[in-house]
Design an enzyme around this catalytic site. Structure first.
Site, short mmCIF file in Angstrom:
data_model
loop_
_atom_site.label_atom_id
_atom_site.label_comp_id
_atom_site.label_asym_id
_atom_site.label_seq_id
_atom_site.Cartn_x
_atom_site.Cartn_y
_atom_site.Cartn_z
N CYS A 119 -28.82 58.08 73.59
CA CYS A 119 -28.17 59.02 72.67
C CYS A 119 -26.90 58.45 72.04
CB CYS A 119 -27.96 60.36 73.34
SG CYS A 119 -29.53 61.23 73.56
N CYS A 191 -33.28 63.27 69.42
CA CYS A 191 -33.75 64.21 68.40
C CYS A 191 -34.51 63.49 67.28
CB CYS A 191 -32.58 65.00 67.85
SG CYS A 191 -31.75 65.99 69.13
N GLU A 442 -17.89 66.13 65.61
CA GLU A 442 -18.92 66.27 64.58
C GLU A 442 -18.88 67.69 64.01
OE1 GLU A 442 -22.28 63.09 66.11
OE2 GLU A 442 -22.67 65.23 66.32
N SER A 468 -22.62 64.91 62.39
CA SER A 468 -23.84 64.55 63.10
C SER A 468 -24.77 63.84 62.13
CB SER A 468 -24.51 65.83 63.61
OG SER A 468 -25.84 65.58 63.98
#
Length: 551
Positions: A119, A191, A442, A468
Site C-alpha cells: 500500500c 484498491c 490526503e 489520494s
C-alpha cells in the site's frame, strides 16, 4: 558474505548461540541469510494475504540455496485513515518504514532482502530502505484487488467515496449507498484503480526492482503466489551476481519511471515518492523535469479514477511491460538499465505486446498527447504544485474563480456538505502540508464530495496537502511553499480570484505584486500544539516539492 560478520568466526560463537536459540541448523547458518520483509497485518486489505506470499517467497529462497528469515514492516490503510486524525499518520510512516527496515537489515547483517509491500507509503518506504541498505533486493507486492460491481458497472474505492457525496446531495438513497459499501471492495489487495499503491507497484517494475507483473497481477490470482516464489529465486541470482539496488535505481531508471508514470496516468503521490526514493540513491529530481517528460510522453491509459478500466484489465492487456515496450519502440525510455532479472529493460520487455488497445492505447492514438501529471507554478506556488491532468475534465483545464478559503480539511468538508460551495468556486485548503498538517493529509473526502454532488466540472480545489490516487477533477495539491512555511497560499483571502491554467502549467492569485508583497510582509503562519512523533516529523520535514524528505 555480509552475514559472516555474525556467524563465521570464533568470536561469533555468541551470535551463533543466539541463532541456535531460534532453531537454526549448521547447514542454514552456512547459507546466505536473506531477510524477508513482510508487511502482513490484519487491518489493511492490501496486506491481509501477505502472510501467504511470505511463505511462497521463503520457499523460493530456500529452494535456491538461501536461508529465509522474516521480519515485519508496518503499513497504514489510507482509506481507513481518511478524513480524520489518522491521515496525519499516513505519509509519516514512509520514513518510519524506511528507518526501521534499515535498522533491522543492518543490525542483523542480512546478505540480501526480499521486500513484500503493497500500500501507499509502504512501497516507497521500502524502496527508500533498499537504497540505504544496498544489498541485493527484489520486490514482490501483494497485488491489486479485483474491481467491484454495482448496477453492472465496475467499481473501485473512489466509487464509494463519491457515493457518499451523491447521498448527501440527495441523488441516491441509503439503500443504494449500502449497496456500494457492500460491493465496492470485493477481495483483498490494494484498491483496484490506478491509485497510489498500484502506481508505486507498477513503477517498481519500471525502476527494475520488481519482476514482470509485480504491479498488475491481482492479489487473488495464483500467478501472484507463483511470482512470490520467483522473487525468492531471483534474489539468490542477484546475490550471486552482486547486483544491488543502487546499481539498478540509476538516474536513467528514474527517468523511465517518470515517463511510464505519465503514460499510465499514475497518482500525483508519485511526485512525492519518486524524488524521495531518488534522494536515497544520491539522485536529485527537480519537479520541472516532470513537465519536460510529460510534453513528450502521451497518456496511453485511463484507469480508474480517470477512466472506467481497472488493474485486472491492465494486467490482461499486457501489463506494465507492454506499456514500456510501446514507449521503448518509439524511443521514449532507456533500454540499457539493469534490473532484478539480471537483464536489461530492453531484454525484459522484448516481445511484450499490447493485447487490448482499448486499455493501452497505441502511441499514435493516445488518450492525451501529453502525460497524465502536470506541475504548475506561479505566485501561488513558486516551488510548484501538482495535478493529475489525465483525471481533469476538458472544460476544467483552464478555470478562474473566487477563492473559498479554509484552514483545515474539516472546515472545507463541512462547507461542502452544507451546500455552501457553488459552481465556479476555487476551494482553498491550507495548513495541511507536510509541516502544517503535519503529515500532508490526503483530501479524498472533499474531492469525492465535490464530484458526488455534481460539481466536478465547475469547482476546483487547491491545497498544500495532497490527494489520494482515487481523486479526480481539477484538484491541485502539493502547493509549495506550504502555508505553515510562510507560503503565499497562507495569505489568500475569501473571494480572491484564482486562475488555474493546466495547459500552460500556471497557478496564479490575481492580485498585484505590490499587494502580495504587503500581505506576505504582514503574514505570521498559524501553529498547532504538537507532541510525539508528529512533533519531530514537523520539525524535520522538507517541502512537498522536495518529496517531503526529512532533513
Amino acid at each position: 558474505m555480509k552475514s559472516d560478520r555474525i556467524k563465521d568466526r570464533i568470536n561469533n560463537a555468541p551470535h551463533r548461540a543466539l541463532m541456535r536459540a531460534l532453531g537454526f541448523t549448521d547447514e542454514e547458518m552456512a547459507r546466505p541469510l536473506v531477510g524477508i520483509v513482510s508487511s502482513y497485518n490484519e487491518i489493511v486489505p492490501g496486506h491481509a494475504h501477505i502472510d501467504k506470499l511470505t511463505e511462497a517467497v521463503k520457499l523460493g529462497v530456500a529452494a535456491a540455496g538461501g536461508t529465509p528469515v522474516v521480519f515485519p514492516a508496518i503499513a497504514v490503510c489510507d482509506g481507513i485513515a481518511m478524513g480524520h486524525e489518522g491521515m496525519k499518520y499516513s505519509l509519516v510512516t514512509r520514513d518510519l518504514i524506511a528507518d526501521s527496515t534499515e535498522a533491522m537489515a543492518l543490525a542483523h547483517a542480512f546478505d540480501a532482502l526480499v521486500m513484500i509491500p503493497n500500500c501507499d507509503k509502504n512501497v516507497p518506504g521500502l524502496l527508500m530502505a533498499a537504497a540505504r541498505v544496498n544489498v541485493p533486493t527484489v520486490f514482490v507486492s501483494g497485488g491489486p484487488m479485483l474491481a467491484g460491481c454495482v448496477d453492472g458497472e465496475k467499481t473501485s474505492l473512489s466509487s464509494i467515496f463519491e457515493a457518499v457525496g451523491k447521498y448527501n446531495a440527495g441523488k441516491i438513497d441509503a439503500a443504494k449507498l449500502e449497496e456500494y459499501e457492500r460491493n465496492t471492495c470485493p477481495t483483498c489487495g490494494s484498491c483496484s484503480g490506478m491509485y497510489t499503491a498500484n502506481s508505486m507497484n507498477c513503477l517498481t517494475e519500471v525502476l527494475g526492482m520488481g519482476l514482470k507483473g509485480n504491479g498488475t497481477i491481482p492479489a487473488v490470482y495464483s500467478r501472484r503466489t507463483e511470482l512470490a516464489k520467483k522473487a525468492g529465486f531471483a534474489v539468490m541470482r542477484l546475490l550471486e551476481k552482486d547486483i544491488r539496488p543502487r546499481d539498478i535505481m540509476t538516474e536513467k531508471a528514474f527517468i523511465n519511471a517518470l515517463t511510464v508514470d505519465m503514460a499510465l496516468g499514475c497518482s500525483t503521490n508519485s511526485m512525492l515518492h519518486l524524488p524521495a526514493i531518488a534522494h536515497e540513491c544520491g539522485i536529485e529530481i527537480d519537479l520541472d523535469i516532470a513537465n519536460e517528460i510529460s510534453a513528450r510522453t502521451p497518456n496511453l491509459c485511463h484507469l480508474a479514477p480517470a477512466g472506467r478500466t481497472y488493474m485486472e484489465q491492465l494486467d490482461a492487456a499486457g501489463g506494465v511491460y507492454a506499456v514500456m515496450n510501446e514507449l521503448f519502440e518509439n524511443g521514449l525510455i532507456y533500454g540499457d538499465c539493469i534490473t532484478v532479472t539480471g537483464k536489461t529493460v530492453a531484454e525484459n520487455i522484448k516481445d511484450c505486446k499490447v493485447l487490448d488497445h482499448k486499455v493501452i492505447r497505441p502511441i499514435d492514438d493516445p488518450f492525451g498527447k501529453t502525460g497524465g501529471i502536470a506541475v504548475l507554478r506561479g505566485n501561488l506556488a513558486p516551488e510548484g504544485a501538482v495535478v493529475k491532468r489525465s483525471a481533469v475534465a476538458e472544460k476544467m483545464l483552464v478555470h478562474e474563480g473566487p477563492a473559498r478559503v479554509f484552514d483545515s480539511e474539516e472546515e472545507a468538508q463541512a462547507a461542502i456538505n452544507a451546500g455552501k460551495i457553488r459552481s465556479g468556486d476555487v476551494v482553498v485548503i491550507r495548513y495541511e502540508g507536510p509541516k502544517g498538517g503535519p503529515g500532508m493529509r490526503e483530501m479524498l473526502n472533499p474531492t469525492s464530495a465535490i464530484m458526488g454532488m455534481g460539481l466536478g466540472e465547475s469547482v476546483a480545489l487547491i491545497t498544500d496537502g495532497r490527494f489520494s490516487g482515487a481523486t479526480r477533477g481539477a484538484c491541485v495539491g502539493h502547493v509549495s511553499p506550504e502555508a505553515a512555511s510562510g507560503g503565499a497560499i497562507g495569505v489568500v483571502k475569501e473571494g480572491d480570484i484564482i486562475t488555474i491554467n493546466i495547459p500552460e502549467n500556471t497557478l496564479k492569485l490575481n492580485i498585484s505584486d505590490e499587494e502580495l508583497a504587503e500581505r506576505m510582509k504582514n503574514f505570521t503562519p498559524k501553529t498547532k500544539p504538537l507532541s510525539g512523533y508528529l512533533k519531530r516529523y514537523a520539525a524535520l520535514v522538507s517541502s512537498g516539492a522536495k518529496g517531503a524528505v526529512l532533513n
